[in-house]
Design a protein around this motif. Structure first.
Motif, PDB file in Angstrom:
ATOM      1  N   MET A  81       0.858  -1.182   0.000  1.00  0.00           N
ATOM      2  CA  MET A  81       0.000   0.000   0.000  1.00  0.00           C
ATOM      3  C   MET A  81       0.893   1.230   0.000  1.00  0.00           C
ATOM      4  SD  MET A  81      -2.898   1.080   2.758  1.00  0.00           S
ATOM      5  CE  MET A  81      -4.115  -0.061   2.172  1.00  0.00           C
ATOM      6  N   GLY A  82       0.667   2.138  -0.901  1.00  0.00           N
ATOM      7  CA  GLY A  82       1.487   3.340  -1.007  1.00  0.00           C
ATOM      8  C   GLY A  82       1.171   4.361   0.068  1.00  0.00           C
ATOM      9  N   GLU A  83       2.096   5.284   0.254  1.00  0.00           N
ATOM     10  CA  GLU A  83       1.940   6.322   1.264  1.00  0.00           C
ATOM     11  C   GLU A  83       0.693   7.181   1.015  1.00  0.00           C
ATOM     12  OE1 GLU A  83       3.034   7.881   4.816  1.00  0.00           O
ATOM     13  OE2 GLU A  83       4.141   6.300   3.801  1.00  0.00           O
ATOM     14  N   ASN A  84       0.279   7.299  -0.246  1.00  0.00           N
ATOM     15  CA  ASN A  84      -0.874   8.126  -0.593  1.00  0.00           C
ATOM     16  C   ASN A  84      -2.190   7.537  -0.098  1.00  0.00           C
ATOM     17  OD1 ASN A  84       0.854   9.849  -1.880  1.00  0.00           O
ATOM     18  ND2 ASN A  84       0.523   8.947  -3.909  1.00  0.00           N
ATOM     19  N   ASN A  85      -2.216   6.263   0.262  1.00  0.00           N
ATOM     20  CA  ASN A  85      -3.450   5.628   0.696  1.00  0.00           C
ATOM     21  C   ASN A  85      -3.700   5.791   2.194  1.00  0.00           C
ATOM     22  OD1 ASN A  85      -4.063   4.744  -1.885  1.00  0.00           O
ATOM     23  ND2 ASN A  85      -2.853   2.895  -1.647  1.00  0.00           N
ATOM     24  N   TYR A  86      -2.779   6.399   2.911  1.00  0.00           N
ATOM     25  CA  TYR A  86      -2.956   6.625   4.334  1.00  0.00           C
ATOM     26  C   TYR A  86      -3.743   7.903   4.561  1.00  0.00           C
ATOM     27  CZ  TYR A  86       0.581   3.036   4.935  1.00  0.00           C
ATOM     28  OH  TYR A  86       1.274   1.860   4.905  1.00  0.00           O
ATOM     29  N   MET A  87      -4.452   7.953   5.678  1.00  0.00           N
ATOM     30  CA  MET A  87      -5.304   9.105   5.975  1.00  0.00           C
ATOM     31  C   MET A  87      -4.988   9.660   7.352  1.00  0.00           C
ATOM     32  SD  MET A  87      -8.757   7.288   4.687  1.00  0.00           S
ATOM     33  CE  MET A  87      -8.283   5.726   3.987  1.00  0.00           C
ATOM     34  N   ASP A  88      -5.396  10.890   7.567  1.00  0.00           N
ATOM     35  CA  ASP A  88      -5.263  11.544   8.859  1.00  0.00           C
ATOM     36  C   ASP A  88      -6.352  11.025   9.800  1.00  0.00           C
ATOM     37  OD1 ASP A  88      -4.303  13.570  10.672  1.00  0.00           O
ATOM     38  OD2 ASP A  88      -6.126  14.694  10.208  1.00  0.00           O
ATOM     39  N   THR A  89      -6.107  11.104  11.117  1.00  0.00           N
ATOM     40  CA  THR A  89      -7.063  10.547  12.084  1.00  0.00           C
ATOM     41  C   THR A  89      -8.091  11.561  12.594  1.00  0.00           C
ATOM     42  OG1 THR A  89      -5.643  11.046  13.977  1.00  0.00           O
ATOM     43  CG2 THR A  89      -5.312   8.919  12.884  1.00  0.00           C
ATOM     44  N   GLY A  90      -7.920  12.825  12.298  1.00  0.00           N
ATOM     45  CA  GLY A  90      -8.759  13.882  12.875  1.00  0.00           C
ATOM     46  C   GLY A  90     -10.260  13.689  12.683  1.00  0.00           C
ATOM     47  N   ARG A  91     -10.669  13.417  11.459  1.00  0.00           N
ATOM     48  CA  ARG A  91     -12.107  13.263  11.199  1.00  0.00           C
ATOM     49  C   ARG A  91     -12.665  12.014  11.862  1.00  0.00           C
ATOM     50  NH1 ARG A  91     -14.246  14.824   5.465  1.00  0.00           N
ATOM     51  NH2 ARG A  91     -16.072  14.367   6.669  1.00  0.00           N
ATOM     52  N   LEU A  92     -11.871  10.951  11.890  1.00  0.00           N
ATOM     53  CA  LEU A  92     -12.301   9.724  12.556  1.00  0.00           C
ATOM     54  C   LEU A  92     -12.500   9.970  14.045  1.00  0.00           C
ATOM     55  CD1 LEU A  92     -12.827   6.648  12.523  1.00  0.00           C
ATOM     56  CD2 LEU A  92     -10.372   6.354  12.926  1.00  0.00           C
ATOM     57  N   GLU A  93     -11.574  10.668  14.668  1.00  0.00           N
ATOM     58  CA  GLU A  93     -11.687  10.973  16.097  1.00  0.00           C
ATOM     59  C   GLU A  93     -12.905  11.845  16.383  1.00  0.00           C
ATOM     60  OE1 GLU A  93      -7.695  11.550  18.207  1.00  0.00           O
ATOM     61  OE2 GLU A  93      -7.230  11.890  16.088  1.00  0.00           O
ATOM     62  N   ALA A  94     -13.165  12.839  15.528  1.00  0.00           N
ATOM     63  CA  ALA A  94     -14.331  13.708  15.715  1.00  0.00           C
ATOM     64  C   ALA A  94     -15.630  12.908  15.581  1.00  0.00           C
ATOM     65  CB  ALA A  94     -14.303  14.851  14.703  1.00  0.00           C
ATOM     66  N   PHE A  95     -15.685  12.021  14.598  1.00  0.00           N
ATOM     67  CA  PHE A  95     -16.854  11.160  14.418  1.00  0.00           C
ATOM     68  C   PHE A  95     -17.071  10.289  15.651  1.00  0.00           C
ATOM     69  CE2 PHE A  95     -18.384   6.911  12.972  1.00  0.00           C
ATOM     70  CZ  PHE A  95     -19.664   7.278  12.579  1.00  0.00           C
ATOM     71  N   TYR A  96     -16.008   9.708  16.134  1.00  0.00           N
ATOM     72  CA  TYR A  96     -16.059   8.832  17.302  1.00  0.00           C
ATOM     73  C   TYR A  96     -16.545   9.607  18.527  1.00  0.00           C
ATOM     74  CZ  TYR A  96     -14.546   4.899  20.159  1.00  0.00           C
ATOM     75  OH  TYR A  96     -14.517   3.825  20.997  1.00  0.00           O
TER      76      TYR A  96
END
Length: 191
Positions: free
Chosen positions: A1-16
């Motif tokens: 999996m390339g580096e471009n497929n990684y995401m930031d955690t901010g939106r996930l944490e806000a959703f949680y």
């Protein structure tokens, strides 16, 4: 999996955070009112108070555990997002199962469903922990925070003991074992 497929955690944490806040709000709104304004009436619905306290502590503990994990996570992928969505789906059943278990505290079915929800959450957390450590292999603190033995194996074993005792004729043992795991987790997080 390339580096471009990684995401930031901010939106996930806000959703949680939002989902946990909604669950806690629904929990308190589902508490029954005493029949009269007396201590006797309040005592009559003690199982509802116990179930609320237990479920609230579970919500707080899961939120704290999630926060502890994600403050050390640098990258996530689609699998982690879907594991979190699945976790929130299973966890969102807590208000319903809390009322069900409070209304029928001596029912093996209601206590089993309540405990089963905790076990499924533990399984999802286990899979998520393994995936996060794999994705963030350079984060030593994350490996310690996701200590699978302390965070998942021991609570799972306690739940199994609760189920065995419940099947021997004491269904409330499942809720008591849930309480033991939560108190244990809170004590460990304070160290």
């Amino acid at each position: 999996m390339g580096e471009n497929n990684y995401m930031d955690t901010g939106r996930l944490e806000a959703f949680y955070d939002a989902i946990i806040a909604i669950i806690v709000t629904v929990l308190v709104l589902e508490l029954p009112q005493p029949a009269t304004a007396t201590l006797a009436s309040m005592w009559a619905i003690k199982t509802s108070y116990f179930a609320y306290l237990l479920s609230f502590l579970v919500c707080a503990n899961l939120w704290q555990y999630h926060h502890l994990i994600y403050q050390n996570v640098e990258k996530i992928d689609t699998k982690i997002i879907w594991l979190n969505i699945l976790l929130m789906f299973v966890f969102s059943l807590i208000p319903y199962l809390t009322i069900f278990a409070a209304d029928y505290p001596n029912s093996l079915l209601t206590q089993s469903l309540y405990g089963l929800d905790f076990i499924i959450v533990d399984i999802i957390l286990y899979i998520m922990a393994k995936s996060l450590v794999r994705l963030n292999s350079d984060q030593e603190y994350l490996k310690d925070a996701l200590n699978v033995k302390n965070a998942l194996y021991i609570p799972f074993a306690i739940f199994i003991v609760g189920f065995i005792i419940a099947f021997l004729g004491y269904p409330i043992a499942i809720s008591i074992c849930c309480l033991i795991t939560i108190v244990r987790s809170i004590i460990l997080s304070l160290k």
